[in-house]
Design a protein around this motif. Structure first.
Motif, PDB file in Angstrom:
ATOM      1  N   ALA A 112      18.019   9.486 -41.824  1.00 40.62           N
ATOM      2  CA  ALA A 112      16.764   8.737 -41.867  1.00 40.62           C
ATOM      3  C   ALA A 112      16.045   8.951 -43.193  1.00 40.62           C
ATOM      4  O   ALA A 112      15.139   8.224 -43.544  1.00 40.62           O
ATOM      5  CB  ALA A 112      15.867   9.158 -40.711  1.00 40.62           C
ATOM      6  N   ASP A 113      16.498   9.954 -43.937  1.00 39.04           N
ATOM      7  CA  ASP A 113      15.850  10.265 -45.206  1.00 39.04           C
ATOM      8  C   ASP A 113      16.215   9.205 -46.245  1.00 39.04           C
ATOM      9  O   ASP A 113      17.041   8.352 -46.026  1.00 39.04           O
ATOM     10  CB  ASP A 113      16.311  11.656 -45.672  1.00 39.04           C
ATOM     11  N   GLU A 114      15.572   9.276 -47.417  1.00 38.38           N
ATOM     12  CA  GLU A 114      15.885   8.301 -48.455  1.00 38.38           C
ATOM     13  C   GLU A 114      17.334   8.489 -48.903  1.00 38.38           C
ATOM     14  O   GLU A 114      17.863   9.597 -48.866  1.00 38.38           O
ATOM     15  CB  GLU A 114      14.939   8.475 -49.639  1.00 38.38           C
ATOM     16  N   PRO A 115      17.970   7.408 -49.330  1.00 40.28           N
ATOM     17  CA  PRO A 115      19.379   7.503 -49.693  1.00 40.28           C
ATOM     18  C   PRO A 115      19.562   8.461 -50.867  1.00 40.28           C
ATOM     19  O   PRO A 115      18.808   8.415 -51.828  1.00 40.28           O
ATOM     20  CB  PRO A 115      19.732   6.072 -50.102  1.00 40.28           C
ATOM     21  N   ASP A 116      20.523   9.326 -50.790  1.00 36.83           N
ATOM     22  CA  ASP A 116      20.791  10.228 -51.895  1.00 36.83           C
ATOM     23  C   ASP A 116      21.947   9.680 -52.731  1.00 36.83           C
ATOM     24  O   ASP A 116      22.350   8.534 -52.588  1.00 36.83           O
ATOM     25  CB  ASP A 116      21.080  11.636 -51.370  1.00 36.83           C
ATOM     26  N   GLU A 117      22.468  10.524 -53.583  1.00 37.54           N
ATOM     27  CA  GLU A 117      23.515  10.057 -54.494  1.00 37.54           C
ATOM     28  C   GLU A 117      24.757   9.577 -53.745  1.00 37.54           C
ATOM     29  O   GLU A 117      25.372   8.594 -54.124  1.00 37.54           O
ATOM     30  CB  GLU A 117      23.892  11.200 -55.453  1.00 37.54           C
ATOM     31  N   VAL A 118      25.100  10.296 -52.674  1.00 42.92           N
ATOM     32  CA  VAL A 118      26.287   9.912 -51.906  1.00 42.92           C
ATOM     33  C   VAL A 118      26.132   8.500 -51.368  1.00 42.92           C
ATOM     34  O   VAL A 118      27.041   7.674 -51.449  1.00 42.92           O
ATOM     35  CB  VAL A 118      26.519  10.911 -50.740  1.00 42.92           C
ATOM     36  N   GLU A 119      24.925   8.246 -50.859  1.00 42.42           N
ATOM     37  CA  GLU A 119      24.657   6.937 -50.273  1.00 42.42           C
ATOM     38  C   GLU A 119      24.701   5.838 -51.339  1.00 42.42           C
ATOM     39  O   GLU A 119      25.299   4.787 -51.149  1.00 42.42           O
ATOM     40  CB  GLU A 119      23.288   6.983 -49.577  1.00 42.42           C
ATOM     41  N   LEU A 120      24.065   6.114 -52.478  1.00 43.09           N
ATOM     42  CA  LEU A 120      24.042   5.121 -53.557  1.00 43.09           C
ATOM     43  C   LEU A 120      25.458   4.858 -54.060  1.00 43.09           C
ATOM     44  O   LEU A 120      25.855   3.716 -54.311  1.00 43.09           O
ATOM     45  CB  LEU A 120      23.142   5.612 -54.694  1.00 43.09           C
ATOM     46  N   ARG A 121      26.262   5.917 -54.154  1.00 44.51           N
ATOM     47  CA  ARG A 121      27.637   5.756 -54.632  1.00 44.51           C
ATOM     48  C   ARG A 121      28.448   4.935 -53.620  1.00 44.51           C
ATOM     49  O   ARG A 121      29.244   4.072 -53.993  1.00 44.51           O
ATOM     50  CB  ARG A 121      28.287   7.121 -54.849  1.00 44.51           C
ATOM     51  N   ARG A 122      28.199   5.224 -52.341  1.00 51.13           N
ATOM     52  CA  ARG A 122      28.919   4.475 -51.305  1.00 51.13           C
ATOM     53  C   ARG A 122      28.593   2.973 -51.411  1.00 51.13           C
ATOM     54  O   ARG A 122      29.460   2.121 -51.325  1.00 51.13           O
ATOM     55  CB  ARG A 122      28.524   5.000 -49.922  1.00 51.13           C
TER      56      ARG A 122
END
Lengths: 261, 187
Positions: A112-122
């Motif tokens: 639920a938190d803001e997207p981190d690097e993993v999320e942005l990379r995905r």
């Protein structure tokens, strides 16, 4: 170089280059041309690929400057500015995290938190697959099209072949004339009292419960020719959008309007 | 002529005179055979047309079938069948690719993958009949679901969605380089 000493100085150009200031920070050697309507992911991916970096491993924080500089140089459609700025904010956050000492684990893996690097990379990797699929599709566009048989005249529904009595035409004309037209002379500015959108809403509401509407009755209930015309146009618009289906079982029979299945 | 050959010939003729795509159920009923029999004959017809390099191909979309001209002759047929069509823009191709590979999917899904508003571009695809509404998803807001059409298959010379090249998404390493840095002692 201990990063904590000059992290403010490092961040300053990023802040300066934000589009609000519209201060272009040209970065020689990296001219990125993108077609209009490209989103923030397209820009970021192009920045990575123009540097021949691997999207799977490049630290995204390092792209913050280049991305913000690109944004400053290339005006973005205001309607889409929010999406571009959101990615800029993410990159700057990643960059600031990477520079802060002693805070190696502020990265939350809470979904639920803001997207981190993993999320942005995905998202980048997913977008790259889509972009490549779209390019492959584009290479096939109209290159070897297949054609279906065009409907022939004989495929079209056949109306009656028996000659029509002239009386029918006269009757139709009378019926048309029977729709009263309000008398007062039109003012110079004619208010749009009734619109197609309004009539579409009326029709949709009437049909929503699975009901049927007879076109002739609908038109007969109109108070003016304008209203009748607009109502007919609204019906045609719904047919064009394939939201309603119109059937007429026999010539001059009732025209039934119902929701498309 | 065997019964199977006869069934194939009948279905081919039926699809030739049909003015619209026919469903497996319709074809089976008109041929007076069971659905599986009709399906088997249709698959064989599709294979035969392709293997013999005939001028026609059998196209399939879900449960509907239609005869269309072979992609190899498509360009040469343009002189007769030409419709003034412009190539799709990169944005339209992106949106179309999401719908084609993820169908049925919502506008929200298109926008999430593209990272950009896709209302206009999706409407242009609807207008060109490359994409069509396929009902609504049973989630809050009941968003409209979109899928591709026969017009999509025709335009890109595909006999079915199975011919779309596979779209592969690489999986990023679970630990990106940025997080593999040595932990710094706090304080």
């Amino acid at each position: 170089m201990p990063p904590e000493l000059d992290s403010i100085e490092v961040l300053q150009p990023v802040v300066d280059a934000m589009p609000i200031r519209a201060a272009p920070v040209p970065e020689p050697g990296f001219e990125v041309q993108l077609p209009a309507f490209s989103g923030p992911l397209a820009v970021l991916l192009q920045l990575i690929e123009s540097r021949q970096l691997d999207v799977l491993t490049v630290p995204l924080a390092e792209l913050a400057d280049a991305y913000v500089a690109h944004l400053a140089d290339n005006p973005v459609d205001p309607a889409q500015l929010a999406e571009f700025v959101a990615v800029a904010a993410q990159l700057i956050l990643l960059k600031s995290r990477s520079m802060l000492p002693g805070e190696a684990l502020p990265i939350s893996h809470d979904e639920a938190d803001e997207p981190d690097e993993v999320e942005l990379r995905r998202r980048l990797v997913e977008y790259r697959a889509l972009r490549d699929a779209a390019l492959a599709l584009g290479e096939r566009d109209l290159v070897a099209p297949m054609h279906r048989r065009e409907p022939r005249e004989s495929d079209l529904p056949v109306a009656s072949v028996t000659p029509l009595p002239v009386g029918l035409l006269v009757e139709a004309l009378h019926a048309l004339a029977a729709i009263p037209e309000p008398e007062p002379a039109p003012p110079e500015i004619v208010a749009r009292e009734i619109t197609i959108a309004m009539q579409i809403t009326v029709l949709r509401t009437a049909l929503a419960a699975g009901g049927r509407v007879i076109l002739q009755q609908l038109l007969a209930s109109c108070r003016s020719r304008t209203e009748a015309t607009v109502t007919l146009l609204a019906t045609l618009e719904l047919v064009r959008r394939r939201q309603v289906r119109v059937r007429q079982r026999e010539l001059f029979g009732p025209i039934v309007i119902e929701m498309a299945p | 002529m065997t019964a199977a050959d006869d069934l194939g010939a009948f279905l081919e003729a039926l699809l030739f005179i049909a003015e619209r795509p026919l469903t497996g159920a319709e074809l089976a009923e008109l041929a007076g055979v069971s659905r599986p029999e009709a399906e088997a004959a249709l698959s064989k017809l599709a294979d035969d047309l392709a293997e013999d390099r005939r001028g026609l191909r059998l196209q399939r979309m879900d449960d509907a079938w239609q005869l269309a001209t072979a992609p190899e002759v498509g360009e040469r047929l343009a002189a007769y069948a030409a419709r003034e069509e412009a190539r799709l823009t990169p944005a339209a191709l992106e949106a179309l690719a999401v719908v084609a590979y993820r169908q049925p999917c919502t506008r929200g899904e298109v926008e999430r993958v593209r990272g950009v508003d896709s209302d206009y571009v999706l409407r242009s695809l609807l207008h060109r009949r490359l994409v069509v509404e396929m009902g609504r998803r049973d989630t809050p807001g009941r968003p409209i679901l979109y899928g591709t059409t026969f017009a999509f298959l025709e335009r890109f010379g595909l006999t079915s969605l199975d011919e779309l090249p596979p779209m592969e998404v690489d999986t990023p390493p679970t630990l990106p380089a940025a997080q593999e840095q040595e932990p710094v002692d706090a304080g």
